[in-house]
Design an enzyme around this catalytic site. Structure first.
Site, PDB file in Angstrom:
ATOM      1  N   ARG A  28      13.024  -8.648  11.548  1.00 40.35           N
ATOM      2  CA  ARG A  28      12.366  -7.923  12.629  1.00 40.35           C
ATOM      3  C   ARG A  28      11.414  -8.846  13.384  1.00 40.35           C
ATOM      4  O   ARG A  28      10.836  -9.763  12.807  1.00 40.35           O
ATOM      5  CB  ARG A  28      11.575  -6.722  12.089  1.00 40.35           C
TER       6      ARG A  28
ATOM      7  N   ARG B 237      -1.287 -10.258  12.563  1.00 34.42           N
ATOM      8  CA  ARG B 237      -1.621  -8.968  11.936  1.00 34.42           C
ATOM      9  C   ARG B 237      -2.723  -9.147  10.895  1.00 34.42           C
ATOM     10  O   ARG B 237      -3.609  -8.292  10.746  1.00 34.42           O
ATOM     11  CB  ARG B 237      -0.374  -8.356  11.300  1.00 34.42           C
TER      12      ARG B 237
ATOM     13  N   ARG C 198      11.488 -10.871   4.626  1.00 28.80           N
ATOM     14  CA  ARG C 198      12.280  -9.635   4.651  1.00 28.80           C
ATOM     15  C   ARG C 198      13.471  -9.746   5.596  1.00 28.80           C
ATOM     16  O   ARG C 198      13.366 -10.291   6.690  1.00 28.80           O
ATOM     17  CB  ARG C 198      11.407  -8.450   5.103  1.00 28.80           C
TER      18      ARG C 198
ATOM     19  N   LYS D   4       0.812  -1.222   0.000  1.00 34.48           N
ATOM     20  CA  LYS D   4       0.000   0.000   0.000  1.00 34.48           C
ATOM     21  C   LYS D   4       0.842   1.268   0.000  1.00 34.48           C
ATOM     22  O   LYS D   4       0.564   2.201  -0.751  1.00 34.48           O
ATOM     23  CB  LYS D   4      -0.949   0.008   1.213  1.00 34.48           C
TER      24      LYS D   4
ATOM     25  N   ARG E 292      -9.456   2.907   9.160  1.00 36.88           N
ATOM     26  CA  ARG E 292      -8.987   1.580   9.551  1.00 36.88           C
ATOM     27  C   ARG E 292     -10.131   0.672  10.005  1.00 36.88           C
ATOM     28  O   ARG E 292      -9.938  -0.527  10.174  1.00 36.88           O
ATOM     29  CB  ARG E 292      -7.988   1.727  10.704  1.00 36.88           C
TER      30      ARG E 292
END
Length: 218
Positions: A161, A172, A127, A13, A88
């Site tokens: 992370r 999430r 990542r 996004k 949201r």
């Protein structure tokens, strides 16, 4: 154009918002930027947000809505904007509708970036970030370093992370499905939703989005 950009974590996004805003000559308004700007400038809303954040609590909707309202009232947003990360939830979407109605305007489109859940997990969990410079980002599949665990740019250690682990990503996604995804049905009832696949190269997704928005307006 007045556009809301929605999609799960890992849909790209932020990247697409920047490209689309530039192509459409409208400002990108992201929740993260709103919070950073208000907190760094010491605004009343920023102070309120920081007090909740420092206490480890979620910032109430009314504070986020207030920041968004203030930003959308600025001169550069007079002819349109692209909202990234706001609204949201359905409550924020209803507040946004009320705000725009008061100003005699409305949204033009809600762009829904669609990505399969397994691809989201693969994108985020893969990542790896350089400890020396957080801007150097690699991916174990899509952009692997020449030497495993070592940054190509500076030789620093690459790490994952804590919020990029598969378990955290799936948590999430659960939050997204329960809190944010319902706004798609809310806007679909207003015939505003334009859904595109967010798979493929960044430029291809941007072109896909621009075509979809033009077709929707046409």
């Amino acid at each position: 154009m007045r556009i809301v950009l929605v999609g799960p974590p890992g849909a790209g996004k932020g990247t697409q918002a920047a490209y689309l805003a530039k192509n459409l000559s409208i400002p990108q308004i992201s929740t993260g930027d709103l919070f950073r700007a208000n907190i760094s400038q010491g605004t009343d809303l920023g102070k309120q947000a920081r007090s909740f954040m420092d206490a480890g609590k979620l910032v109430p909707d009314e504070v986020t809505i207030g920041m968004a309202k203030d930003r959308m009232s600025q001169p550069d947003a007079e002819n349109g904007f692209l909202l990234d990360g706001f609204p949201r939830n359905v409550g924020q979407a209803e507040a946004l509708d009320a705000m725009l109605k008061d100003e005699g305007t409305k949204l033009d489109a809600v762009l829904d970036l669609e990505v399969p859940e397994d691809e989201v997990v693969k994108r985020i969990a893969g990542r790896r970030i350089c400890r020396n410079d957080g801007s150097h980002v690699f991916h174990v599949t899509y952009n692997p370093p020449q030497a495993e665990g070592v940054c190509d740019v500076c030789g620093g250690e690459l790490y994952q992370r804590d919020d990029d682990t598969e378990d955290t990503v799936r948590t999430r996604l659960e939050v997204y499905h329960s809190q944010t995804e319902p706004i798609i049905d809310y806007y679909r009832a207003q015939n505003l939703v334009v859904t595109i696949s967010a798979l493929g190269k960044v430029n291809d997704v941007t072109e896909r989005a621009m075509e979809a928005l033009k077709s929707d307006k046409g």
